[in-house]
Design a protein around this motif. Structure first.
Motif, PDB file in Angstrom:
ATOM      1  N   LEU A  10       6.023  -9.984 -44.203  1.00 28.63           N
ATOM      2  CA  LEU A  10       6.997  -9.932 -43.121  1.00 28.63           C
ATOM      3  C   LEU A  10       8.155 -10.873 -43.399  1.00 28.63           C
ATOM      4  CD1 LEU A  10       4.433 -10.348 -40.205  1.00 28.63           C
ATOM      5  CD2 LEU A  10       5.536  -8.204 -40.815  1.00 28.63           C
ATOM      6  N   ASP A  11       9.355 -10.428 -43.103  1.00 26.21           N
ATOM      7  CA  ASP A  11      10.500 -11.331 -43.051  1.00 26.21           C
ATOM      8  C   ASP A  11      10.339 -12.200 -41.805  1.00 26.21           C
ATOM      9  OD1 ASP A  11      12.966 -12.476 -43.555  1.00 26.21           O
ATOM     10  OD2 ASP A  11      14.107 -10.798 -42.717  1.00 26.21           O
ATOM     11  N   ALA A  12      11.064 -13.306 -41.727  1.00 25.03           N
ATOM     12  CA  ALA A  12      11.008 -14.173 -40.542  1.00 25.03           C
ATOM     13  C   ALA A  12      12.187 -13.881 -39.612  1.00 25.03           C
ATOM     14  CB  ALA A  12      10.987 -15.634 -40.945  1.00 25.03           C
ATOM     15  N   ASP A 200      14.524  -6.782 -41.790  1.00 27.46           N
ATOM     16  CA  ASP A 200      15.616  -6.251 -40.964  1.00 27.46           C
ATOM     17  C   ASP A 200      16.874  -5.951 -41.757  1.00 27.46           C
ATOM     18  OD1 ASP A 200      16.076  -8.946 -41.539  1.00 27.46           O
ATOM     19  OD2 ASP A 200      17.261  -9.244 -39.720  1.00 27.46           O
ATOM     20  N   SER A 201      16.834  -6.128 -43.094  1.00 28.39           N
ATOM     21  CA  SER A 201      18.045  -5.994 -43.894  1.00 28.39           C
ATOM     22  C   SER A 201      17.871  -4.973 -45.004  1.00 28.39           C
ATOM     23  CB  SER A 201      18.408  -7.353 -44.512  1.00 28.39           C
ATOM     24  OG  SER A 201      19.392  -7.201 -45.511  1.00 28.39           O
ATOM     25  N   LEU A 219      12.715  -2.786 -40.088  1.00 23.89           N
ATOM     26  CA  LEU A 219      12.699  -3.006 -38.645  1.00 23.89           C
ATOM     27  C   LEU A 219      14.119  -2.805 -38.131  1.00 23.89           C
ATOM     28  CD1 LEU A 219      11.165  -3.791 -36.114  1.00 23.89           C
ATOM     29  CD2 LEU A 219      11.591  -6.194 -36.651  1.00 23.89           C
ATOM     30  N   ASP A 220      14.326  -1.681 -37.493  1.00 25.81           N
ATOM     31  CA  ASP A 220      15.679  -1.203 -37.159  1.00 25.81           C
ATOM     32  C   ASP A 220      15.645  -0.648 -35.737  1.00 25.81           C
ATOM     33  OD1 ASP A 220      18.325  -0.293 -37.435  1.00 25.81           O
ATOM     34  OD2 ASP A 220      17.703   1.582 -38.387  1.00 25.81           O
ATOM     35  N   LEU A 237       7.136  -4.167 -34.308  1.00 23.35           N
ATOM     36  CA  LEU A 237       5.940  -4.421 -35.115  1.00 23.35           C
ATOM     37  C   LEU A 237       4.732  -3.713 -34.515  1.00 23.35           C
ATOM     38  CD1 LEU A 237       6.274  -8.241 -35.929  1.00 23.35           C
ATOM     39  CD2 LEU A 237       6.842  -6.290 -37.396  1.00 23.35           C
ATOM     40  N   ALA A 238       4.686  -3.633 -33.195  1.00 21.12           N
ATOM     41  CA  ALA A 238       3.570  -2.945 -32.550  1.00 21.12           C
ATOM     42  C   ALA A 238       3.521  -1.481 -32.957  1.00 21.12           C
ATOM     43  CB  ALA A 238       3.688  -3.075 -31.033  1.00 21.12           C
ATOM     44  N   GLU A 239       4.664  -0.867 -33.137  1.00 19.58           N
ATOM     45  CA  GLU A 239       4.720   0.529 -33.596  1.00 19.58           C
ATOM     46  C   GLU A 239       4.081   0.674 -34.966  1.00 19.58           C
ATOM     47  OE1 GLU A 239       8.154   3.467 -35.326  1.00 19.58           O
ATOM     48  OE2 GLU A 239       8.650   2.325 -33.520  1.00 19.58           O
TER      49      GLU A 239
END
Length: 244
Positions: A10-12, A200-201, A219-220, A237-239
């Motif tokens: 995961l990214d932070a 996210d990038s 994550l968009d 993240l839940a998805e």
């Protein structure tokens, strides 16, 4: 997924934590702009979109200032005021600014942890990300073999993860695939296995994951991705946890 998932990275920033609203809201209010938390989180993704479509990444030492230009534009600041405001705020915000835990981030992180897969954090940061994530009660990892640094003393808080890799500590940053290799080695996972990297990038996370032979998950939440083909997108993240 091409095969069963073996691990999740995961990214932070933009995944778990965001710039502190209490820090950035006052200069916005001074201009008559009063965004709520949801609007401020959305502005983060708009700022990342600006970087993703830029011809080149920000020059060394200018990332935060350039990020703020896009962030303030996303908050509704007039275009001709964004750069001046960004320069002013960037100069005044020295130190830890990414201290807002994202809406729904903890629920999603706990759901992913419940899957029982090896999990770690890989962040382009300034050497403080592990301590910050622990202090905020997001996640923590043991300080092993010099891979992570700066964890706060006392009882760790949040979701346990296998490793937190900070680019400033290890000397390599996304999109360089080497930073992912450091995380995989710490988790005992090989690149031959199916490893997801959630970020996210497009420029840093998706491109870096692909270069490392991982499966990128963008994550968009607002559908901003400028080149959506060829990689998976999620809104929360839940998805992702539900899908897995």
């Amino acid at each position: 997924m091409s095969s069963p998932v073996s691990a999740i990275l995961l990214d932070a920033g933009g995944v778990l934590v965001f710039p502190q609203p209490d820090l950035l809201r006052p200069p916005l209010q001074a201009l008559g702009v009063s965004p709520d938390v949801a609007a401020l989180e959305r502005a983060h993704y708009q700022a990342m979109l600006v970087q993703d479509v830029a011809t080149v990444p920000p020059a060394p030492g200018t990332w935060w200032r350039e990020y703020l230009v896009g962030y303030f534009a996303g908050c509704g600041v007039a275009e001709d005021q964004c750069r001046e405001l960004a320069a002013e705020v960037a100069g005044a915000t020295v130190g830890e600014t990414w201290t807002h835990v994202g809406t729904g981030a903890m629920a999603g992180l706990r759901a992913l942890a419940a899957l029982g897969l090896p999990m770690g954090v890989v962040s382009n940061s300034d050497g403080t990300v592990q301590a910050a994530l622990s202090r905020l009660g997001v996640c923590y990892a043991p300080d092993t073999a010099g891979i992570t640094a700066g964890i706060t003393t006392g009882s760790p808080a949040g979701v346990p993860v296998g490793v937190v890799v900070d680019s400033a500590v290890v000397g390599v940053a996304k999109p360089d695939p080497a930073i992912f290799g450091i995380a995989l080695d710490a988790l005992g996972v090989t690149r031959r296995e199916t490893v997801l990297h959630v970020g996210d990038s497009l420029r840093y996370d998706v491109a870096g994951a692909l270069a490392a032979g991982l499966e990128p998950v963008h994550l968009d939440p607002h559908g901003f991705c400028p080149a959506p083909d060829g990689h998976r997108h999620i809104r929360t993240l839940a998805e992702l946890a539900e899908d897995l």
